[in-house]
Scaffold this motif. Structure first.
Motif, PDB file in Angstrom:
ATOM      1  N   ASP A  31      15.033  14.395 -11.762  1.00  0.00           N
ATOM      2  CA  ASP A  31      15.569  15.752 -11.639  1.00  0.00           C
ATOM      3  C   ASP A  31      17.043  15.755 -11.240  1.00  0.00           C
ATOM      4  O   ASP A  31      17.848  16.472 -11.826  1.00  0.00           O
ATOM      5  CB  ASP A  31      14.762  16.554 -10.618  1.00  0.00           C
TER       6      ASP A  31
ATOM      7  N   ASN B  76      15.518  14.280 -17.127  1.00  0.00           N
ATOM      8  CA  ASN B  76      14.144  14.760 -17.132  1.00  0.00           C
ATOM      9  C   ASN B  76      13.801  15.096 -18.576  1.00  0.00           C
ATOM     10  O   ASN B  76      14.254  16.098 -19.115  1.00  0.00           O
ATOM     11  CB  ASN B  76      13.988  15.993 -16.237  1.00  0.00           C
TER      12      ASN B  76
ATOM     13  N   ASP C 244      11.256  16.244 -19.846  1.00  0.00           N
ATOM     14  CA  ASP C 244      10.414  17.424 -20.019  1.00  0.00           C
ATOM     15  C   ASP C 244      11.158  18.734 -19.777  1.00  0.00           C
ATOM     16  O   ASP C 244      10.632  19.812 -20.086  1.00  0.00           O
ATOM     17  CB  ASP C 244       9.219  17.357 -19.051  1.00  0.00           C
ATOM     18  N   ASP C 245      12.362  18.671 -19.223  1.00  0.00           N
ATOM     19  CA  ASP C 245      13.104  19.881 -18.871  1.00  0.00           C
ATOM     20  C   ASP C 245      14.592  19.602 -19.001  1.00  0.00           C
ATOM     21  O   ASP C 245      15.183  18.920 -18.162  1.00  0.00           O
ATOM     22  CB  ASP C 245      12.759  20.312 -17.437  1.00  0.00           C
TER      23      ASP C 245
ATOM     24  N   SER D  57      17.038  21.420 -18.433  1.00  0.00           N
ATOM     25  CA  SER D  57      17.880  22.032 -17.420  1.00  0.00           C
ATOM     26  C   SER D  57      18.036  21.148 -16.190  1.00  0.00           C
ATOM     27  O   SER D  57      18.804  21.463 -15.279  1.00  0.00           O
ATOM     28  CB  SER D  57      17.310  23.390 -16.991  1.00  0.00           C
TER      29      SER D  57
ATOM     30  N   SER E 272      22.214  19.078 -23.276  1.00  0.00           N
ATOM     31  CA  SER E 272      21.448  20.173 -22.700  1.00  0.00           C
ATOM     32  C   SER E 272      22.088  21.485 -23.115  1.00  0.00           C
ATOM     33  O   SER E 272      23.309  21.586 -23.215  1.00  0.00           O
ATOM     34  CB  SER E 272      21.436  20.063 -21.163  1.00  0.00           C
TER      35      SER E 272
END
Length: 435
Positions: A244, A266, A268-269, A271, A339
């Motif tokens: 993270d 990350n 999976d994310d 952000s 991102s």
């Protein structure tokens, strides 16, 4: 676990690799344009930066104190512990002994199951220290001159806790080694000498040496924080990897990695995956990127001598201070679209950035979006010094290209018109760090 073989060879290799790293990074940082050759895409018009947007970015950049207090709690920074109230764990080669029923010992496996402070000392020839507490427990591991080796697993494995603090006792040298393979023991893909499923902080004024010939050095699957200490890490993958966020307040780092030196991602994310560096001393030699973040890479201070295929890479790269020296063979600095949280941007507000590029199709500073220079000093030695697909704005500071000071950004690829700008509204991407 299998008996560990060739332990002395692994430790000797670690020392030799770290010595080579210091020599290589020092040499790379002092290269001239003549010997740089030996050192180790498209954005649409609406993403170009406007003058109003730059004002917002500058306002965000001024909030260094807020960023620091958000990233580091008082306990992260202190590294203090009460030795009289702590549980002692004595490692004695093939097993261990402890002064609490919260510590279970089975051969070379030491399992801590409750909150508290645990002081570890001694040697574990082939074993693992596991933290498997409740999700509400905070656990502090004080490494007081330990040597832990694991033939086929992590030396320290945080399976479950609210947060773990690894404190390096002042004046001690602590060594953690993996023997060359990782044999999985549960549903988690453990692939580092220190592997944490939950938040983990490193502090204290000791030294931590890590050798990982088959994986990463330190992996944090949530928030990974370092506030002090000396770290010497040689790893076959990433030296230090967070999922993270990775936040560093201070410390001394000598890192050798086949992949990245510092890495935050990350999968999976998109952000998440930020890196914030407030200070410290860094000597990094990486096979890929010296420092790599998915969202924001923010540097407020520190001293850096780094070499790799790329020096700095993230979607948004913001430099507010520090002395950064980069030797690279691809891009020295690369603001790439990793991102959607930000428009790809390189922003320089203060500090010194020196980039020496290898020959060929390379860029000193490359942005798939925008370049904004508000202050500081940028010194680039390269065939292509700057390359951006959006807008390049020079508002202040000093830029030197191949030994000559310039009064504009010599963009190799200018494109697009004025439009929206991602800005810094997304913060650190991790949120709620003060735990």
């Amino acid at each position: 676990m299998k008996a560990l073989k060739h332990k002395s060879s692994i430790l000797l290799a670690l020392v030799l690799i770290l010595s080579l790293l210091l020599t290589a990074c020092g040499t790379a940082a002092s290269q001239t344009a003549a010997d740089a050759g030996t050192a180790v895409q498209t954005l649409s018009a609406e993403n170009a930066v406007s003058a109003a947007n730059v004002s917002q970015v500058s306002a965000d950049s001024a909030a260094s104190a807020d960023a620091y207090s958000e990233a580091f709690s008082n306990r992260d920074l202190s590294g203090e512990y009460d030795a009289d109230e702590a549980v002692t764990i004595s490692l004695n080669g093939t097993s261990a002994a402890a002064s609490s029923e919260a510590v279970q010992i089975s051969g070379g496996t030491v399992t801590i199951s409750a909150a508290g402070t645990y002081i570890l000392s001694g040697t574990l020839d082939d074993g693992t220290v596991i933290v498997d507490a409740t999700k509400d427990d905070k656990v502090q591991l004080v490494l007081n001159g330990v040597s832990i080796q694991s033939s086929d697993y992590a030396a320290i494995y945080v399976k479950q806790a609210d947060k773990v603090f690894v404190t390096l006792a002042e004046g001690t040298v602590n060594t953690l080694v993996n023997g060359g393979s990782f044999v999985q023991q549960d549903e988690n893909d453990v692939d580092a000498v220190v592997f944490a499923k939950d938040d983990i902080t490193f502090n204290g004024n000791g030294t931590l040496r890590i050798s990982s010939p088959a994986g990463s050095g330190i992996v944090g699957k949530d928030e990974l924080t370092i506030t002090a200490g000396v770290y010497e890490i040689a790893a076959d993958k990433h030296a230090i990897r967070a999922k993270d966020s990775l936040a560093i307040a201070d410390g001394s780092f000598t890192l050798y990695a086949t992949e990245d030196g510092l890495h935050a991602e990350n999968s999976d994310d998109e952000s998440l995956g930020s890196i914030y560096i407030a200070g410290g001393s860094f000597a990094i030699q990486a096979g890929d990127d010296a420092i790599h973040a998915i969202t924001l890479l923010r540097i407020d201070g520190g001293s850096f001598q780094i070499a790799g295929a790329e020096g700095l890479e993230a979607t948004y790269i913001q430099i507010n201070g520090g002395d950064i020296q980069i030797s690279a063979t691809d891009d020295g600095v690369n603001a790439a679209r990793k991102s959607s949280l930000y428009t790809p941007t390189f922003e320089m507000n203060d500090g010194t950035l020196t980039v020496v590029m290898g020959a060929g199709d390379t860029d000193g500073i490359d942005s798939n979006g925008n370049i904004v220079v508000n202050g500081g000093t940028i010194n680039v030695t390269a065939q292509s010094s700057f390359d951006c697909d959006g807008s390049a704005q020079y508002n202040g500071g000093t830029i030197i290209v191949n030994g000559q000071q310039v009064d504009s950004i010599p963009n190799q690829m200018m494109g697009g018109g004025m439009g929206g700008f991602g800005g810094m509204g997304g913060g650190m991407g991790g949120g709620g760090r003060r735990r």
